[in-house]
Design a protein around this motif. Structure first.
Motif, PDB file in Angstrom:
ATOM      1  N   TYR A  11       5.289   2.377 -41.955  1.00  0.00           N
ATOM      2  CA  TYR A  11       5.401   1.163 -41.141  1.00  0.00           C
ATOM      3  C   TYR A  11       4.134   0.327 -41.219  1.00  0.00           C
ATOM      4  N   TYR A  12       2.986   1.004 -41.233  1.00  0.00           N
ATOM      5  CA  TYR A  12       1.709   0.296 -41.331  1.00  0.00           C
ATOM      6  C   TYR A  12       1.619  -0.462 -42.661  1.00  0.00           C
ATOM      7  N   VAL A  13       1.967   0.219 -43.766  1.00  0.00           N
ATOM      8  CA  VAL A  13       1.965  -0.427 -45.075  1.00  0.00           C
ATOM      9  C   VAL A  13       2.984  -1.560 -45.097  1.00  0.00           C
ATOM     10  N   GLY A  14       4.151  -1.344 -44.467  1.00  0.00           N
ATOM     11  CA  GLY A  14       5.173  -2.381 -44.406  1.00  0.00           C
ATOM     12  C   GLY A  14       4.685  -3.622 -43.680  1.00  0.00           C
ATOM     13  N   MET A  15       3.972  -3.443 -42.568  1.00  0.00           N
ATOM     14  CA  MET A  15       3.428  -4.596 -41.837  1.00  0.00           C
ATOM     15  C   MET A  15       2.423  -5.355 -42.692  1.00  0.00           C
ATOM     16  N   LEU A  16       1.574  -4.619 -43.421  1.00  0.00           N
ATOM     17  CA  LEU A  16       0.606  -5.277 -44.301  1.00  0.00           C
ATOM     18  C   LEU A  16       1.314  -6.074 -45.399  1.00  0.00           C
TER      19      LEU A  16
ATOM     20  N   PHE B 230       2.823  -9.242 -43.875  1.00  0.00           N
ATOM     21  CA  PHE B 230       1.749 -10.194 -43.623  1.00  0.00           C
ATOM     22  C   PHE B 230       1.272 -10.825 -44.926  1.00  0.00           C
ATOM     23  N   GLY B 231       1.101  -9.984 -45.966  1.00  0.00           N
ATOM     24  CA  GLY B 231       0.691 -10.504 -47.273  1.00  0.00           C
ATOM     25  C   GLY B 231       1.723 -11.443 -47.864  1.00  0.00           C
ATOM     26  N   GLY B 232       3.009 -11.121 -47.699  1.00  0.00           N
ATOM     27  CA  GLY B 232       4.070 -11.990 -48.200  1.00  0.00           C
ATOM     28  C   GLY B 232       4.055 -13.358 -47.537  1.00  0.00           C
ATOM     29  N   VAL B 233       3.864 -13.389 -46.233  1.00  0.00           N
ATOM     30  CA  VAL B 233       3.789 -14.663 -45.512  1.00  0.00           C
ATOM     31  C   VAL B 233       2.594 -15.476 -45.999  1.00  0.00           C
ATOM     32  N   ILE B 234       1.442 -14.811 -46.190  1.00  0.00           N
ATOM     33  CA  ILE B 234       0.240 -15.501 -46.681  1.00  0.00           C
ATOM     34  C   ILE B 234       0.491 -16.094 -48.065  1.00  0.00           C
ATOM     35  N   TYR B 235       1.134 -15.325 -48.938  1.00  0.00           N
ATOM     36  CA  TYR B 235       1.450 -15.819 -50.276  1.00  0.00           C
ATOM     37  C   TYR B 235       2.363 -17.044 -50.212  1.00  0.00           C
ATOM     38  N   LEU B 236       3.385 -16.990 -49.359  1.00  0.00           N
ATOM     39  CA  LEU B 236       4.318 -18.120 -49.258  1.00  0.00           C
ATOM     40  C   LEU B 236       3.633 -19.361 -48.693  1.00  0.00           C
ATOM     41  N   VAL B 237       2.771 -19.168 -47.706  1.00  0.00           N
ATOM     42  CA  VAL B 237       2.019 -20.308 -47.153  1.00  0.00           C
ATOM     43  C   VAL B 237       1.116 -20.898 -48.228  1.00  0.00           C
ATOM     44  N   HIS B 238       0.476 -20.017 -49.005  1.00  0.00           N
ATOM     45  CA  HIS B 238      -0.419 -20.489 -50.071  1.00  0.00           C
ATOM     46  C   HIS B 238       0.355 -21.221 -51.162  1.00  0.00           C
ATOM     47  N   ALA B 239       1.608 -20.803 -51.401  1.00  0.00           N
ATOM     48  CA  ALA B 239       2.412 -21.429 -52.454  1.00  0.00           C
ATOM     49  C   ALA B 239       2.609 -22.920 -52.199  1.00  0.00           C
ATOM     50  N   PHE B 240       2.706 -23.310 -50.923  1.00  0.00           N
ATOM     51  CA  PHE B 240       2.911 -24.720 -50.602  1.00  0.00           C
ATOM     52  C   PHE B 240       1.611 -25.515 -50.679  1.00  0.00           C
TER      53      PHE B 240
ATOM     54  N   LEU C  69       7.432  -9.537 -49.254  1.00  0.00           N
ATOM     55  CA  LEU C  69       8.336  -9.531 -48.099  1.00  0.00           C
ATOM     56  C   LEU C  69       9.461  -8.527 -48.288  1.00  0.00           C
ATOM     57  N   LEU C  70      10.012  -8.470 -49.489  1.00  0.00           N
ATOM     58  CA  LEU C  70      11.097  -7.527 -49.774  1.00  0.00           C
ATOM     59  C   LEU C  70      10.618  -6.084 -49.633  1.00  0.00           C
ATOM     60  N   ALA C  71       9.413  -5.806 -50.154  1.00  0.00           N
ATOM     61  CA  ALA C  71       8.858  -4.451 -50.038  1.00  0.00           C
ATOM     62  C   ALA C  71       8.595  -4.103 -48.574  1.00  0.00           C
ATOM     63  N   GLY C  72       8.089  -5.062 -47.800  1.00  0.00           N
ATOM     64  CA  GLY C  72       7.837  -4.822 -46.379  1.00  0.00           C
ATOM     65  C   GLY C  72       9.112  -4.570 -45.604  1.00  0.00           C
ATOM     66  N   ILE C  73      10.162  -5.338 -45.910  1.00  0.00           N
ATOM     67  CA  ILE C  73      11.451  -5.152 -45.240  1.00  0.00           C
ATOM     68  C   ILE C  73      12.040  -3.797 -45.592  1.00  0.00           C
ATOM     69  N   CYS C  74      11.920  -3.391 -46.879  1.00  0.00           N
ATOM     70  CA  CYS C  74      12.416  -2.069 -47.310  1.00  0.00           C
ATOM     71  C   CYS C  74      11.693  -0.950 -46.564  1.00  0.00           C
ATOM     72  N   ALA C  75      10.391  -1.149 -46.315  1.00  0.00           N
ATOM     73  CA  ALA C  75       9.623  -0.124 -45.597  1.00  0.00           C
ATOM     74  C   ALA C  75      10.171   0.090 -44.197  1.00  0.00           C
TER      75      ALA C  75
END
Length: 198
Positions: A47-52, A55-65, A84-90
């Motif tokens: 769960y801890y790795v999933g949260m990270l 969070f990393g996926g959101v940062i990447y998407l924000v940076h993409a714009f 995000l997909l890896a975090g959701i799978c976790a």
């Protein structure tokens, strides 16, 4: 290496020794609880790795714009979606995720161990090169042992690593707190002697 507490007054740090000891006790207790239930600790690790990852996926998407050019933006969007997909799978299937993370851990340990052994062998004339080789061999063997027990051991390996880390961090904080307290006592003793009028 720069001192972590550089710029912090010594007396201020020494007056907070009880907080370091308290934090160490909390970490130690959490580590012992994790050691008592390794499967639950493994799920918590996932769960801890999933949260990270989320969070990393959101940062990447924000940076993409913020990136100009569709080719660069596409890379950041795909990276963000993958995280995000890896975090959701976790969160959806922590057991399956622990299997993948355990395999990744074993491969990382093997690669790190082989590389450290190679570095130690290249330092052969230098004093202490055998310690580096020995640590590399032990790390690689740990990776091989984890790989041999995979995927069955994926139910408890990550939890064991989490428990060991918490216990080590707990003992470290307790030792550090007691150390700065005894340092304060030693520093105060000469001052009290010098204050005496003869």
């Amino acid at each position: 290496m720069a001192d972590v507490f550089e710029g912090t007054p010594t007396s201020s740090l020494q007056s907070k020794w009880i907080w370091f000891v308290g934090l160490g006790v909390v970490l130690l207790v959490c580590g012992l609880i994790a050691l008592g239930n390794l499967m639950l600790a493994t799920v918590v690790s996932v769960y801890y790795v999933g949260m990270l990852m989320l969070f990393g996926g959101v940062i990447y998407l924000v940076h993409a714009f913020q990136v100009r050019g569709w080719d660069h933006a596409l890379f950041w969007v795909l990276s963000g979606l993958l995280y995000l997909l890896a975090g959701i799978c976790a969160f959806i299937n922590p057991i399956l995720t622990s299997v993948a993370l355990t395999l990744f851990l074993s491969l990382t340990l093997v690669i790190a161990g082989v590389f450290r052994t190679w570095v130690g062998m290249r330092m052969k004339p230098t004093k202490g090169w055998r310690w580096i080789v020995a640590s590399g061999v032990i790390t690689a063997l740990a990776g091989f042992v984890i790989a041999l027990g995979w995927p069955v051991n994926s139910l408890w390996i990550l939890g064991l690593f989490l428990a060991a880390d918490l216990i080590i961090q707990g003992w470290t904080m307790i030792a550090f707190g007691i150390g700065i307290r005894s340092g304060a006592v030693e520093n105060d003793a000469p001052a009290s002697l010098s204050d005496r009028s003869f």
